[in-house]
Scaffold this motif. Structure first.
Motif, PDB file in Angstrom:
ATOM      1  N   PRO B 175       6.162  -5.952   2.939  1.00 41.58           N
ATOM      2  CA  PRO B 175       4.958  -5.475   3.360  1.00 41.58           C
ATOM      3  C   PRO B 175       3.827  -5.825   2.449  1.00 41.58           C
ATOM      4  CG  PRO B 175       6.493  -3.517   2.807  1.00 41.58           C
ATOM      5  CD  PRO B 175       7.236  -5.005   2.449  1.00 41.58           C
ATOM      6  N   TRP B 176       3.725  -6.126   1.441  1.00 44.94           N
ATOM      7  CA  TRP B 176       2.744  -6.456   0.568  1.00 44.94           C
ATOM      8  C   TRP B 176       2.294  -7.825   0.813  1.00 44.94           C
ATOM      9  CZ3 TRP B 176       3.953 -10.937  -2.022  1.00 44.94           C
ATOM     10  CH2 TRP B 176       5.192 -11.256  -2.166  1.00 44.94           C
ATOM     11  N   GLN B 177       3.049  -8.636   1.937  1.00 37.25           N
ATOM     12  CA  GLN B 177       2.423  -9.981   2.143  1.00 37.25           C
ATOM     13  C   GLN B 177       1.620  -9.735   3.616  1.00 37.25           C
ATOM     14  OE1 GLN B 177       5.609 -12.673   2.704  1.00 37.25           O
ATOM     15  NE2 GLN B 177       6.255 -12.683   0.578  1.00 37.25           N
ATOM     16  N   ASN B 178       1.245  -8.377   3.961  1.00 40.62           N
ATOM     17  CA  ASN B 178       0.341  -8.254   5.126  1.00 40.62           C
ATOM     18  C   ASN B 178      -0.980  -7.938   4.628  1.00 40.62           C
ATOM     19  OD1 ASN B 178      -0.615  -6.984   7.256  1.00 40.62           O
ATOM     20  ND2 ASN B 178       0.867  -5.893   8.008  1.00 40.62           N
ATOM     21  N   ASP B 179      -1.784  -8.719   4.876  1.00 41.68           N
ATOM     22  CA  ASP B 179      -3.070  -8.680   4.246  1.00 41.68           C
ATOM     23  C   ASP B 179      -3.941  -7.473   4.785  1.00 41.68           C
ATOM     24  OD1 ASP B 179      -2.647 -10.727   2.730  1.00 41.68           O
ATOM     25  OD2 ASP B 179      -3.761 -12.245   4.306  1.00 41.68           O
ATOM     26  N   GLU B 180      -3.503  -7.202   6.180  1.00 42.96           N
ATOM     27  CA  GLU B 180      -4.149  -5.848   6.538  1.00 42.96           C
ATOM     28  C   GLU B 180      -3.914  -4.666   6.085  1.00 42.96           C
ATOM     29  OE1 GLU B 180      -4.188  -5.414  11.021  1.00 42.96           O
ATOM     30  OE2 GLU B 180      -4.259  -7.686  10.977  1.00 42.96           O
ATOM     31  N   LEU B 181      -2.526  -4.490   5.788  1.00 49.88           N
ATOM     32  CA  LEU B 181      -1.993  -3.281   4.915  1.00 49.88           C
ATOM     33  C   LEU B 181      -2.535  -3.255   3.654  1.00 49.88           C
ATOM     34  CD1 LEU B 181       0.274  -1.112   5.090  1.00 49.88           C
ATOM     35  CD2 LEU B 181       1.979  -2.794   4.235  1.00 49.88           C
ATOM     36  N   VAL B 182      -2.367  -4.419   2.806  1.00 50.51           N
ATOM     37  CA  VAL B 182      -2.905  -4.143   1.618  1.00 50.51           C
ATOM     38  C   VAL B 182      -4.477  -3.561   1.616  1.00 50.51           C
ATOM     39  CG1 VAL B 182      -3.433  -5.550  -0.651  1.00 50.51           C
ATOM     40  CG2 VAL B 182      -1.197  -5.924   0.926  1.00 50.51           C
ATOM     41  N   ALA B 183      -5.132  -4.346   2.596  1.00 48.64           N
ATOM     42  CA  ALA B 183      -6.581  -3.837   2.479  1.00 48.64           C
ATOM     43  C   ALA B 183      -6.852  -2.275   2.554  1.00 48.64           C
ATOM     44  CB  ALA B 183      -7.324  -4.623   3.666  1.00 48.64           C
ATOM     45  N   ASP B 185      -4.620  -0.092   1.319  1.00 45.26           N
ATOM     46  CA  ASP B 185      -3.810   0.499   0.643  1.00 45.26           C
ATOM     47  C   ASP B 185      -3.930   0.320  -1.023  1.00 45.26           C
ATOM     48  OD1 ASP B 185      -1.461   1.460  -0.927  1.00 45.26           O
ATOM     49  OD2 ASP B 185      -0.436   1.279   0.758  1.00 45.26           O
ATOM     50  N   LYS B 186      -4.727   1.349  -1.576  1.00 43.40           N
ATOM     51  CA  LYS B 186      -4.918   1.356  -3.031  1.00 43.40           C
ATOM     52  C   LYS B 186      -3.753   0.879  -4.004  1.00 43.40           C
ATOM     53  CE  LYS B 186      -9.354   3.092  -4.060  1.00 43.40           C
ATOM     54  NZ  LYS B 186     -10.106   4.087  -3.317  1.00 43.40           N
ATOM     55  N   ILE B 187      -2.708   1.396  -3.425  1.00 38.38           N
ATOM     56  CA  ILE B 187      -1.243   1.278  -4.620  1.00 38.38           C
ATOM     57  C   ILE B 187      -1.336  -0.191  -4.468  1.00 38.38           C
ATOM     58  CG2 ILE B 187       1.040   1.744  -5.063  1.00 38.38           C
ATOM     59  CD1 ILE B 187       0.370   4.684  -3.850  1.00 38.38           C
ATOM     60  N   LEU B 188      -0.965  -0.915  -3.228  1.00 39.85           N
ATOM     61  CA  LEU B 188      -0.517  -2.293  -3.135  1.00 39.85           C
ATOM     62  C   LEU B 188      -1.766  -3.092  -3.725  1.00 39.85           C
ATOM     63  CD1 LEU B 188       1.017  -2.449   0.293  1.00 39.85           C
ATOM     64  CD2 LEU B 188       2.073  -2.042  -1.828  1.00 39.85           C
ATOM     65  N   GLN B 189      -2.914  -2.801  -3.652  1.00 46.26           N
ATOM     66  CA  GLN B 189      -4.086  -3.543  -4.183  1.00 46.26           C
ATOM     67  C   GLN B 189      -4.048  -3.574  -5.673  1.00 46.26           C
ATOM     68  OE1 GLN B 189      -7.573  -1.632  -2.954  1.00 46.26           O
ATOM     69  NE2 GLN B 189      -7.313  -2.002  -0.915  1.00 46.26           N
ATOM     70  N   GLY B 190      -3.504  -2.571  -6.018  1.00 44.21           N
ATOM     71  CA  GLY B 190      -3.303  -2.576  -7.729  1.00 44.21           C
ATOM     72  C   GLY B 190      -2.172  -3.423  -8.029  1.00 44.21           C
ATOM     73  N   LYS B 191      -1.138  -3.827  -7.096  1.00 45.64           N
ATOM     74  CA  LYS B 191      -0.039  -4.624  -7.681  1.00 45.64           C
ATOM     75  C   LYS B 191      -0.022  -6.127  -7.238  1.00 45.64           C
ATOM     76  CE  LYS B 191       3.034  -0.665  -7.310  1.00 45.64           C
ATOM     77  NZ  LYS B 191       4.566  -0.180  -6.986  1.00 45.64           N
ATOM     78  N   THR B 192      -1.148  -6.542  -6.500  1.00 46.90           N
ATOM     79  CA  THR B 192      -1.378  -7.822  -6.113  1.00 46.90           C
ATOM     80  C   THR B 192      -1.260  -8.742  -7.363  1.00 46.90           C
ATOM     81  OG1 THR B 192      -3.890  -7.519  -6.235  1.00 46.90           O
ATOM     82  CG2 THR B 192      -2.572  -7.427  -3.776  1.00 46.90           C
ATOM     83  N   GLY B 193      -1.755  -8.368  -8.377  1.00 44.19           N
ATOM     84  CA  GLY B 193      -1.670  -9.142  -9.603  1.00 44.19           C
ATOM     85  C   GLY B 193      -0.297  -9.878  -9.838  1.00 44.19           C
ATOM     86  N   TYR B 194       0.722  -9.196  -9.252  1.00 42.39           N
ATOM     87  CA  TYR B 194       2.124  -9.409  -9.469  1.00 42.39           C
ATOM     88  C   TYR B 194       2.709  -9.797  -8.113  1.00 42.39           C
ATOM     89  CZ  TYR B 194       7.154  -9.707 -10.752  1.00 42.39           C
ATOM     90  OH  TYR B 194       8.500 -10.070 -10.872  1.00 42.39           O
ATOM     91  N   LEU B 195       2.504  -8.974  -7.124  1.00 35.77           N
ATOM     92  CA  LEU B 195       3.073  -9.280  -5.754  1.00 35.77           C
ATOM     93  C   LEU B 195       1.940  -9.939  -4.927  1.00 35.77           C
ATOM     94  CD1 LEU B 195       4.590  -5.722  -5.061  1.00 35.77           C
ATOM     95  CD2 LEU B 195       5.824  -7.870  -5.589  1.00 35.77           C
ATOM     96  N   ASN B 196       1.822 -11.417  -5.168  1.00 41.46           N
ATOM     97  CA  ASN B 196       1.096 -12.228  -4.441  1.00 41.46           C
ATOM     98  C   ASN B 196       2.133 -13.358  -4.013  1.00 41.46           C
ATOM     99  OD1 ASN B 196       0.123 -14.371  -6.213  1.00 41.46           O
ATOM    100  ND2 ASN B 196      -0.629 -12.398  -7.299  1.00 41.46           N
ATOM    101  N   LEU B 197       1.736 -13.947  -2.937  1.00 47.45           N
ATOM    102  CA  LEU B 197       2.560 -15.064  -2.448  1.00 47.45           C
ATOM    103  C   LEU B 197       2.909 -16.336  -3.364  1.00 47.45           C
ATOM    104  CD1 LEU B 197       4.545 -15.590  -0.080  1.00 47.45           C
ATOM    105  CD2 LEU B 197       2.855 -16.666   1.159  1.00 47.45           C
ATOM    106  N   PRO B 198       1.775 -16.735  -3.664  1.00 49.62           N
ATOM    107  CA  PRO B 198       2.065 -17.837  -4.511  1.00 49.62           C
ATOM    108  C   PRO B 198       2.716 -17.414  -5.857  1.00 49.62           C
ATOM    109  CG  PRO B 198      -0.298 -17.779  -4.183  1.00 49.62           C
ATOM    110  CD  PRO B 198       0.456 -16.494  -3.483  1.00 49.62           C
ATOM    111  N   PHE B 199       2.367 -16.449  -6.596  1.00 47.28           N
ATOM    112  CA  PHE B 199       3.275 -16.142  -7.694  1.00 47.28           C
ATOM    113  C   PHE B 199       4.659 -15.902  -7.360  1.00 47.28           C
ATOM    114  CE2 PHE B 199       3.461 -13.185 -11.550  1.00 47.28           C
ATOM    115  CZ  PHE B 199       3.917 -14.099 -12.368  1.00 47.28           C
ATOM    116  N   PHE B 200       4.963 -15.217  -6.313  1.00 49.14           N
ATOM    117  CA  PHE B 200       6.102 -14.638  -5.862  1.00 49.14           C
ATOM    118  C   PHE B 200       7.065 -15.901  -5.563  1.00 49.14           C
ATOM    119  CE2 PHE B 200       9.095 -13.980  -2.240  1.00 49.14           C
ATOM    120  CZ  PHE B 200       9.520 -13.030  -2.659  1.00 49.14           C
ATOM    121  N   LEU B 201       6.428 -17.133  -5.087  1.00 48.22           N
ATOM    122  CA  LEU B 201       7.159 -18.298  -4.727  1.00 48.22           C
ATOM    123  C   LEU B 201       7.475 -19.046  -5.995  1.00 48.22           C
ATOM    124  CD1 LEU B 201       5.606 -19.523  -1.545  1.00 48.22           C
ATOM    125  CD2 LEU B 201       7.785 -18.237  -1.728  1.00 48.22           C
ATOM    126  N   ILE B 202       6.438 -18.976  -6.871  1.00 47.12           N
ATOM    127  CA  ILE B 202       6.457 -19.878  -8.373  1.00 47.12           C
ATOM    128  C   ILE B 202       7.772 -19.130  -9.035  1.00 47.12           C
ATOM    129  CG2 ILE B 202       5.607 -20.343 -10.220  1.00 47.12           C
ATOM    130  CD1 ILE B 202       3.116 -20.466  -8.848  1.00 47.12           C
TER     131      ILE B 202
END
Lengths: 178, 458
Positions: B175-183, B185-202
């Motif tokens: 669900p964290w790959q859904n930008d609308e949801l993250v926008a 959701d404060k909790i998911l925003q706080g986790k974007t440093g780790y849970l973001n697509l480029p870093f995830f794939l790397i």
């Protein structure tokens, strides 16, 4: 009744193993073997039945588990089912996760301690028990095989044991079995 | 030399084709629009109207124990209500039907992922077991090296497929790959440093490279040891095994956080990576035992005795208990504290997957412990096979329960997509492992411990 036994002393565990196998093959009866440390495979060579102590331990574990279940069920559910921090004390299974550490520990406790006590009783070990060493050196670096000599010609038996590599052979006569 | 028996080869190809057909069917028959979902729901209502009423009545009498724990009706529902991560669009931002549509579309993805990961984790677990044997200089196991290397042959295809699934699943899983949801959701925003697509794939690429490079080089060195009369390749293998184990324990932790825990990004558990590891490890050892029994029954490995089998069975027994220990530690701590943000994870699993959730405990703990406790039984091949079947089915359910509740929620069932994926990957696994085993002689030579291993007894 007088009983005659022959004590044959060996200085090496490989030699002892070989002697035990030869003695058994010639149908002499080995009544006891004394060693300073466990010799791998000796019990098999002497022909001892496998121990059943693991089975007793399993049964004791079941006793411990049942005891823990009964105890927690009686105290926490039946006798005084209080609301302690909102934990569901309506039935045993509802509150079971909280009892599992106790069930586990009591299972281990019963299995371990009762098994050790069984071991002591079966091998007749307790404080102030008189030691049964026929020769003090068997606790240090000598191995002793005790062969019954009642129905055998002592001369032939001695010769046979000498050939198996015994370094000392002595005839023991007891008034009665210890 | 081993050659995959032609019947087994044919069997694996047939189930691969069947599985592929079933998976395609699964992907093609997902509902496309909200209207489809409404029609399906209406059909189900008609069909299950009677059964549903009975089920709901049953729920009341045997109230879920988390509910009873709080002493108030509907506690779990209100806890679930706020769990937006079980509801990828975010609660209230879209209709119930859209939510169901999303879950139904996710189902074939999840079914494929569960089976793909299950077989990949077996190959990976065998690789770890293999590295441990090298790093600990075990004296009993070198005669099993070729068998383990044969099984890890599946790692390369298996891990690539798993990588493709997690890379392309997108919001089906994460669900964290859904930008609308993250926008929103404060909790998911706080986790974007780790849970973001480029870093995830790397990260996923790093895991893949690390594991497969170790598999490639250790196999190469192990085969090179057969040809030389010094211990050079063996020493190299010892060194890279130690470094691989360090690398593995780090990447395994972040792998399970990336691929499983981030399916419910609001939920977290510290011993989760260990839990996934224990599942992976015990299934891997079980498969080594099964393959050993298979090869032994064909008379190809006379240098492997029933004592080796007993040792493998001891590992199966011990790690089944280890798995249960971790499962229970995770469950009991969360159950005991009952913090709403943590407990949602188990509420959905107990309410919607009750039989599987507690049934897997019987398969993974009670049966192995009873079947394998006696040391004589550990030497009897068919006893070990029975225990192995229990363990493998149990750990498939375990992976199923890691994925399904987080992705498809209560819209799960065990039907064509699940069975087809299981068949396809089982076929692929048998085929690749069978070919992998057949490449070289099954008897390692010149290993410093091989003589000890071949004379192994206790």
């Amino acid at each position: 009744m007088a009983s005659k036994k022959i004590h044959a002393i060996y200085t090496d565990d490989d030699l002892l193993m070989q002697a035990v196998k030869q003695t058994r093959a010639t149908n002499y009866h080995i009544s006891e073997v004394f060693t300073p440390f466990p010799v791998h495979g000796l019990d098999h060579a002497v022909g001892l039945a496998p121990t059943r102590i693991a089975i007793t331990s399993f049964l004791y574990g079941l006793v411990g588990l049942s005891f823990a279940v009964w105890m927690m069920n009686y105290i926490m559910i039946e006798d005084w089912p209080q609301n302690i921090g909102g934990k569901p004390s309506f039935t045993f299974y509802q509150n079971m996760p909280a009892f599992i550490p106790i069930m586990f520990e009591l299972t281990v406790f019963f299995a371990a301690h009762l098994m050790v006590i069984t071991f002591y009783m079966r091998s007749k070990l307790w404080p102030f028990k008189k030691a049964e060493n026929p020769d003090l050196r068997t606790t240090d670096d000598h191995f002793l095989m005790e062969v019954e000599a009642d129905n055998h010609d002592v001369e032939i038996l001695t010769k046979f044991l000498y050939d198996t590599g015994a370094s000392e052979i002595s005839l023991i006569e007891n008034e009665q079995d210890h | 030399m081993y050659t995959l028996p032609s019947k087994l080869k044919l069997f694996s190809i047939i189930i691969m084709v069947l599985g592929l057909a079933g998976m395609t069917y699964g992907f093609l028959t997902t509902p496309k629009t909200v209207e489809d979902v409404k029609r399906i729901m209406a059909q189900q209502e008609d069909h299950h109207a009677e059964g549903h009423a009975v089920a709901e009545h049953g729920d009341e009498t045997t109230a879920n124990f988390v509910d009873s724990a709080r002493g108030e009706e509907g506690y779990s529902e209100s806890a679930m209500e706020h769990a937006t991560d079980l509801n990828p669009e975010g609660h209230g931002s879209s209709s119930h039907d859209e939510h169901v549509l999303h879950q139904l579309q996710t189902r074939p993805w999840s079914a494929t992922f569960v089976a793909a990961f299950f077989f990949m984790m077996i190959a990976l677990g065998v690789l770890v077991f293999y590295a441990i044997q090298y790093a600990s200089q075990a004296g009993w196991s070198p005669s099993l090296y070729r068998i383990m290397e044969g099984i890890t042959a599946y790692l390369l295809p298996g891990s690539i497929i798993v990588f493709l699934i997690v890379a392309f699943a997108g919001t089906h899983f994460f669900p964290w790959q859904n930008d609308e949801l993250v926008a929103g959701d404060k909790i998911l925003q706080g986790k974007t440093g780790y849970l973001n697509l480029p870093f995830f794939l790397i990260r996923a690429v790093i895991y893949l490279l690390g594991w497969n490079l170790y598999r490639y080089f250790s196999r190469k060195n192990s085969l090179a040891q057969d040809e030389v009369n010094n211990y050079g390749p063996y020493r190299k293998n010892f060194k890279i095994s130690v470094f691989f184990l360090i690398f593995f324990i780090v990447t395994e932790a972040s792998m399970s956080i990336d691929w499983f825990m981030s399916m419910t990004p609001h939920w977290y558990s510290t011993l989760f990576p260990w839990y996934v590891f224990s599942s992976l490890f015990v299934s891997a050892i079980t498969v080594i035992a099964l393959v050993t029994i298979h090869l032994k029954s064909r008379g190809l490995i006379p240098f492997v005795s029933d004592k080796h089998l007993q040792d493998l069975a001891i590992y199966m027994f011990a790690f089944s208990i280890f798995w249960t220990y971790l499962w229970f530690s995770q469950f009991m701590l969360i159950w005991y504290a009952n913090i709403p943000e943590e407990v949602t994870y188990f509420i959905i699993r107990i309410q919607e997957y009750k039989v599987l959730f507690f049934g897997m405990l019987i398969l993974n703990f009670v049966f192995p412990i009873l079947v394998l406790m006696n040391s004589d039984y550990k030497r009897v091949p068919w006893f070990v096979v029975i225990a192995a079947v229990f363990i493998l089915v149990g750990h498939y359910i375990d992976v199923f329960l890691l994925v399904m509740p987080s992705t498809v929620g209560h819209n799960w069932s065990f039907g064509i997509p699940e069975i087809a994926a299981l068949l396809f990957f089982a076929g692929l696994f048998i085929f690749v492992v069978g070919t992998g085993l057949g490449k070289v002689s099954l008897r390692p030579k010149n290993d410093p411990f091989i003589k000890e291993s071949e004379n192994y007894h206790f």
